[in-house]
Design an enzyme around this catalytic site. Structure first.
Site, PDB file in Angstrom:
ATOM      1  N   GLN A  50       0.813  -1.227   0.000  1.00 19.83           N
ATOM      2  CA  GLN A  50       0.000   0.000   0.000  1.00 19.83           C
ATOM      3  C   GLN A  50       0.845   1.274   0.000  1.00 19.83           C
ATOM      4  O   GLN A  50       0.318   2.363  -0.225  1.00 19.83           O
ATOM      5  CB  GLN A  50      -0.930   0.029   1.226  1.00 19.83           C
ATOM      6  CG  GLN A  50      -2.006  -1.039   1.192  1.00 19.83           C
ATOM      7  CD  GLN A  50      -2.903  -0.910   2.400  1.00 19.83           C
ATOM      8  OE1 GLN A  50      -2.596  -1.406   3.467  1.00 19.83           O
ATOM      9  NE2 GLN A  50      -4.027  -0.236   2.230  1.00 19.83           N
ATOM     10  N   CYS A  98     -10.646   0.157   3.490  1.00 16.74           N
ATOM     11  CA  CYS A  98      -9.229   0.022   3.152  1.00 16.74           C
ATOM     12  C   CYS A  98      -8.698   1.375   2.723  1.00 16.74           C
ATOM     13  O   CYS A  98      -9.341   2.062   1.934  1.00 16.74           O
ATOM     14  CB  CYS A  98      -9.084  -0.993   2.017  1.00 16.74           C
ATOM     15  SG  CYS A  98      -7.382  -1.236   1.486  1.00 16.74           S
ATOM     16  N   HIS A 140      -6.964  -9.165   6.734  1.00 18.70           N
ATOM     17  CA  HIS A 140      -7.063  -8.116   5.702  1.00 18.70           C
ATOM     18  C   HIS A 140      -5.660  -7.718   5.218  1.00 18.70           C
ATOM     19  O   HIS A 140      -5.413  -7.648   4.009  1.00 18.70           O
ATOM     20  CB  HIS A 140      -7.811  -6.911   6.291  1.00 18.70           C
ATOM     21  CG  HIS A 140      -7.939  -5.741   5.370  1.00 18.70           C
ATOM     22  ND1 HIS A 140      -9.168  -5.279   4.923  1.00 18.70           N
ATOM     23  CD2 HIS A 140      -7.005  -4.919   4.815  1.00 18.70           C
ATOM     24  CE1 HIS A 140      -8.966  -4.231   4.121  1.00 18.70           C
ATOM     25  NE2 HIS A 140      -7.663  -3.992   4.051  1.00 18.70           N
ATOM     26  N   GLU A 141      -4.748  -7.496   6.168  1.00 18.61           N
ATOM     27  CA  GLU A 141      -3.385  -7.077   5.788  1.00 18.61           C
ATOM     28  C   GLU A 141      -2.627  -8.222   5.128  1.00 18.61           C
ATOM     29  O   GLU A 141      -1.862  -8.004   4.189  1.00 18.61           O
ATOM     30  CB  GLU A 141      -2.610  -6.565   7.013  1.00 18.61           C
ATOM     31  CG  GLU A 141      -3.255  -5.403   7.755  1.00 18.61           C
ATOM     32  CD  GLU A 141      -3.679  -4.247   6.854  1.00 18.61           C
ATOM     33  OE1 GLU A 141      -3.041  -4.038   5.800  1.00 18.61           O
ATOM     34  OE2 GLU A 141      -4.658  -3.564   7.205  1.00 18.61           O
ATOM     35  N   HIS A 144      -3.358  -8.381   1.580  1.00 17.79           N
ATOM     36  CA  HIS A 144      -2.634  -7.372   0.794  1.00 17.79           C
ATOM     37  C   HIS A 144      -1.299  -7.904   0.293  1.00 17.79           C
ATOM     38  O   HIS A 144      -0.913  -7.637  -0.843  1.00 17.79           O
ATOM     39  CB  HIS A 144      -2.351  -6.120   1.639  1.00 17.79           C
ATOM     40  CG  HIS A 144      -3.445  -5.097   1.587  1.00 17.79           C
ATOM     41  ND1 HIS A 144      -3.889  -4.536   0.413  1.00 17.79           N
ATOM     42  CD2 HIS A 144      -4.173  -4.511   2.572  1.00 17.79           C
ATOM     43  CE1 HIS A 144      -4.845  -3.652   0.679  1.00 17.79           C
ATOM     44  NE2 HIS A 144      -5.043  -3.622   1.989  1.00 17.79           N
TER      45      HIS A 144
HETATM   46 ZN    ZN Z   1      -6.468  -2.591   3.048  1.00 19.25          ZN
END
Ligand code: ZN
Length: 175
Positions: A50, A98, A140-141, A144
């Site tokens: 990210q 997010c 969630h991470e 990613h």
């Molecule tokens: Zn996210």
């Protein structure tokens, strides 16, 4: 230093990230910058892709309940080369958002409990047993760093409803 975010449409968010070998000073600085970036954006978790780095690293804070019942967030945790080694059959659905997909929030079903193994910034291995929101943030991470976004876990009509918004984000912010 606060870092610029990668937004939906950035191909880095779709790449499987590389494992980290040696934990160098540069990795420590990156983790510190990621925590600063997460906090500046009022996020509870942030993964390296990210901020444009395709490596297996994420940072997060936890929710903890104090004696008087109020919910607080904890000091930050850093996960290097994490692995979810166990998850419950039982799932629960909660709303997620997010930082890379601004303004979209959706119900996502995920396992209720997980066991995750990772390495910290000192190179020490650790294991966390987590449940509820704290397990959810790790999943969630962890998605990613595998190139998966939470919207991928939403199907059918709910997913169709956000297609227009996703196109707008990609057009406006996709980098
Ligand atoms: Zn996210």
């Amino acid at each position: 230093m606060k870092l610029p975010l990668a937004y939906y449409g950035n191909p880095l968010l779709r790449k499987k990230a590389e494992p980290i070998g040696e934990i160098t000073e540069a990795i420590r600085q990156l983790a510190a910058d990621m925590i600063e970036t997460m906090d500046a954006n009022n996020g509870i978790g942030l993964a390296a892709p990210q901020i444009g780095q395709s490596i297996r690293l994420f940072v997060l804070r936890r929710y903890a309940v104090q004696e008087d019942g109020t919910r607080v967030i904890t000091d930050p945790y850093v996960y290097i080369n994490p692995k979810i080694v166990e998850h419950s059959e039982e799932e629960e659905s909660e709303e997620e958002g997010c930082l890379s997909i601004p303004k979209i929030r959706m119900q996502v079903s995920r396992p209720k409990r997980i066991k995750v193994e990772a390495t910290d910034l000192e190179g020490k291995a650790f294991t966390h047993d987590l449940e509820g929101i704290n397990a959810r943030v790790v999943m969630h991470e962890n998605d990613h760093i595998n190139g998966v976004l939470f919207i991928d876990r939403v199907r059918g009509a709910a997913r169709k409803r956000i297609e227009d918004e996703l196109r707008q984000i990609k057009k406006k912010l996709g980098n």
